[in-house]
Design a protein around this motif. Structure first.
Motif, PDB file in Angstrom:
ATOM      1  N   UNK A 148       9.599  20.133  89.164  1.00 15.78           N
ATOM      2  CA  UNK A 148      11.223  20.214  88.941  1.00 15.78           C
ATOM      3  C   UNK A 148      12.059  20.747  88.969  1.00 15.78           C
ATOM      4  N   UNK A 149      13.176  20.460  88.991  1.00 20.54           N
ATOM      5  CA  UNK A 149      14.960  20.536  89.245  1.00 20.54           C
ATOM      6  C   UNK A 149      14.910  21.829  88.322  1.00 20.54           C
ATOM      7  N   UNK A 150      15.213  21.565  86.598  1.00 20.97           N
ATOM      8  CA  UNK A 150      15.533  22.208  86.010  1.00 20.97           C
ATOM      9  C   UNK A 150      15.034  22.860  83.926  1.00 20.97           C
ATOM     10  N   UNK A 151      15.427  22.381  83.742  1.00 21.12           N
ATOM     11  CA  UNK A 151      15.049  22.068  81.867  1.00 21.12           C
ATOM     12  C   UNK A 151      16.186  21.974  81.110  1.00 21.12           C
ATOM     13  N   UNK A 152      16.151  20.707  81.037  1.00 18.50           N
ATOM     14  CA  UNK A 152      17.212  19.645  80.089  1.00 18.50           C
ATOM     15  C   UNK A 152      16.976  19.894  78.692  1.00 18.50           C
ATOM     16  N   UNK A 153      18.076  21.043  77.875  1.00 21.39           N
ATOM     17  CA  UNK A 153      17.558  20.946  76.469  1.00 21.39           C
ATOM     18  C   UNK A 153      19.076  20.610  75.516  1.00 21.39           C
ATOM     19  N   UNK A 154      18.617  19.697  74.623  1.00 21.57           N
ATOM     20  CA  UNK A 154      19.243  19.397  73.413  1.00 21.57           C
ATOM     21  C   UNK A 154      19.074  18.966  72.774  1.00 21.57           C
ATOM     22  N   UNK A 155      19.638  18.305  71.118  1.00 20.10           N
ATOM     23  CA  UNK A 155      19.376  18.521  69.781  1.00 20.10           C
ATOM     24  C   UNK A 155      20.154  17.035  69.582  1.00 20.10           C
TER      25      UNK A 155
ATOM     26  N   UNK B 289      14.829  19.762  67.600  1.00 17.06           N
ATOM     27  CA  UNK B 289      15.549  21.217  69.258  1.00 17.06           C
ATOM     28  C   UNK B 289      14.551  20.061  70.258  1.00 17.06           C
ATOM     29  N   UNK B 290      14.607  19.583  71.316  1.00 16.48           N
ATOM     30  CA  UNK B 290      13.621  19.459  71.879  1.00 16.48           C
ATOM     31  C   UNK B 290      13.896  19.859  73.622  1.00 16.48           C
ATOM     32  N   UNK B 291      13.318  20.555  74.686  1.00 14.00           N
ATOM     33  CA  UNK B 291      13.318  20.572  76.176  1.00 14.00           C
ATOM     34  C   UNK B 291      12.551  19.576  76.844  1.00 14.00           C
ATOM     35  N   UNK B 292      13.185  19.629  78.218  1.00 17.09           N
ATOM     36  CA  UNK B 292      12.796  19.019  79.291  1.00 17.09           C
ATOM     37  C   UNK B 292      12.456  19.476  80.466  1.00 17.09           C
ATOM     38  N   UNK B 293      11.586  19.507  80.957  1.00 15.10           N
ATOM     39  CA  UNK B 293      11.274  19.892  82.391  1.00 15.10           C
ATOM     40  C   UNK B 293      11.996  18.384  82.902  1.00 15.10           C
ATOM     41  N   UNK B 294      12.115  18.701  84.087  1.00 15.51           N
ATOM     42  CA  UNK B 294      13.269  17.186  84.621  1.00 15.51           C
ATOM     43  C   UNK B 294      13.425  17.584  86.270  1.00 15.51           C
TER      44      UNK B 294
ATOM     45  N   UNK C 276      11.848  11.894  87.513  1.00 20.10           N
ATOM     46  CA  UNK C 276      10.460  12.306  86.333  1.00 20.10           C
ATOM     47  C   UNK C 276      11.125  13.616  85.485  1.00 20.10           C
ATOM     48  N   UNK C 277      10.368  13.668  83.694  1.00 19.95           N
ATOM     49  CA  UNK C 277      10.422  14.311  83.185  1.00 19.95           C
ATOM     50  C   UNK C 277       9.253  14.088  82.206  1.00 19.95           C
ATOM     51  N   UNK C 278       9.238  15.624  81.750  1.00 17.06           N
ATOM     52  CA  UNK C 278       7.983  15.898  80.703  1.00 17.06           C
ATOM     53  C   UNK C 278       8.555  16.630  79.776  1.00 17.06           C
ATOM     54  N   UNK C 279       8.009  16.957  78.638  1.00 16.45           N
ATOM     55  CA  UNK C 279       8.711  17.438  76.988  1.00 16.45           C
ATOM     56  C   UNK C 279       7.293  18.431  77.053  1.00 16.45           C
ATOM     57  N   UNK C 280       8.409  19.523  77.609  1.00 14.52           N
ATOM     58  CA  UNK C 280       8.044  20.926  77.001  1.00 14.52           C
ATOM     59  C   UNK C 280       7.905  21.843  75.404  1.00 14.52           C
ATOM     60  N   UNK C 281       8.834  21.228  74.828  1.00 11.32           N
ATOM     61  CA  UNK C 281       8.929  22.044  73.298  1.00 11.32           C
ATOM     62  C   UNK C 281       9.583  20.840  72.484  1.00 11.32           C
ATOM     63  N   UNK C 282       9.090  21.227  71.787  1.00 12.84           N
ATOM     64  CA  UNK C 282      10.124  20.073  70.396  1.00 12.84           C
ATOM     65  C   UNK C 282      10.129  20.538  68.444  1.00 12.84           C
TER      66      UNK C 282
ATOM     67  N   UNK D 247      17.710   6.535  78.809  1.00 11.57           N
ATOM     68  CA  UNK D 247      18.742   7.122  79.300  1.00 11.57           C
ATOM     69  C   UNK D 247      17.933   8.207  80.267  1.00 11.57           C
ATOM     70  N   UNK D 248      16.937   8.936  80.372  1.00  8.77           N
ATOM     71  CA  UNK D 248      16.201   9.640  80.808  1.00  8.77           C
ATOM     72  C   UNK D 248      15.603   9.257  82.469  1.00  8.77           C
TER      73      UNK D 248
END
Length: 227
Positions: free
Chosen positions: A143-150, A187-192, A171-177, A164-165
């Motif tokens: 992955x290129x980085x981590x995308x996080x938002x609420x 509050x979610x965070x994705x590896x993208x 590609x992306x995968x949910x790592x925390x919610x 949008x994603x």
């Protein structure tokens, strides 16, 4: 003009000319190592003092080897004197330790008049360091980085975010919610992994335009790895 071939190769009773050659070469070689470290540094906590320490350690090592010479008694006495000193500096990056070792090796080589080995080893070390920094050997992340938002805990908003994603990311995968504000928000965070034609700034802009989306952040993989 001084002839290098006329300089003695024995460590007994070093002359002023030999001492000048030794310390000057140690300074030049360690400066090359320090310059290489500066140009190939990829971390976050760059230290100017560390680069200067690389140079100074080589000069100090050459000076110590000149002082010891071929005298076994001096060597034992130097070991006893240095054992009093406690070096408490910790190195978080093994690569930093290797640069210190390279600088000490160059200084020791100069101090025992192994100038060819010191110069050749320094050039080889610097070339390998540049080669590793350019080839990216050891890099292992998909992955290129981590995308996080609420976002609001509502179906329509979540569908818009997912759309949008899917269209903007490779590609992306949910790592925390986790639920916040009593379960009304998530509050979610994705590896993208980004698309070549879609920079991260555009994705952040699209997500920020959605109603209820807040705290949009994107952290590059290199930054999270080095930290």
């Amino acid at each position: 003009m001084l002839d290098l071939l006329a300089v003695q190769s024995s460590t007994t009773n070093a002359t002023i000319i030999t001492l000048i050659y030794t310390l000057t070469l140690a300074f030049i070689l360690s400066s090359m190592i320090g310059w290489t470290y500066e140009k190939t540094f990829l971390g976050l906590s760059y230290s100017r003092n560390f680069v200067q320490g690389i140079v100074l350690s080589s000069v100090a090592a050459a000076m110590i080897m000149q002082a010891i010479g071929d005298n076994v008694g001096r060597g034992l006495g130097m070991m006893g004197a240095l054992s009093v000193v406690r070096f408490r500096t910790s190195f978080k990056d093994p690569r930093d330790i290797m640069f210190i070792f390279a600088s000490l090796g160059a200084g020791i080589g100069c101090g025992v008049y192994a100038w060819g080995a010191a110069a050749g080893g320094t050039v080889a070390f610097c070339c390998v360091a540049f080669l590793l920094s350019r080839t990216g050997l050891g890099t292992k992340h998909f992955f290129d980085g981590m995308l996080r938002f609420a976002l609001p805990n509502e179906g329509p908003v979540r569908e818009q975010v997912e759309h949008i994603m899917k269209t903007s990311l490779k590609t992306f995968i949910l790592i925390t919610m986790r639920e916040v504000d009593g379960g009304s928000r998530l509050d979610v965070a994705y590896q993208v992994r980004l698309r070549a034609t879609k920079p991260a700034a555009e994705i952040l802009n699209e997500l920020s335009k959605l109603e209820g989306i807040s705290d949009v952040q994107f952290m590059m993989q290199d930054a999270t790895t080095e930290m």
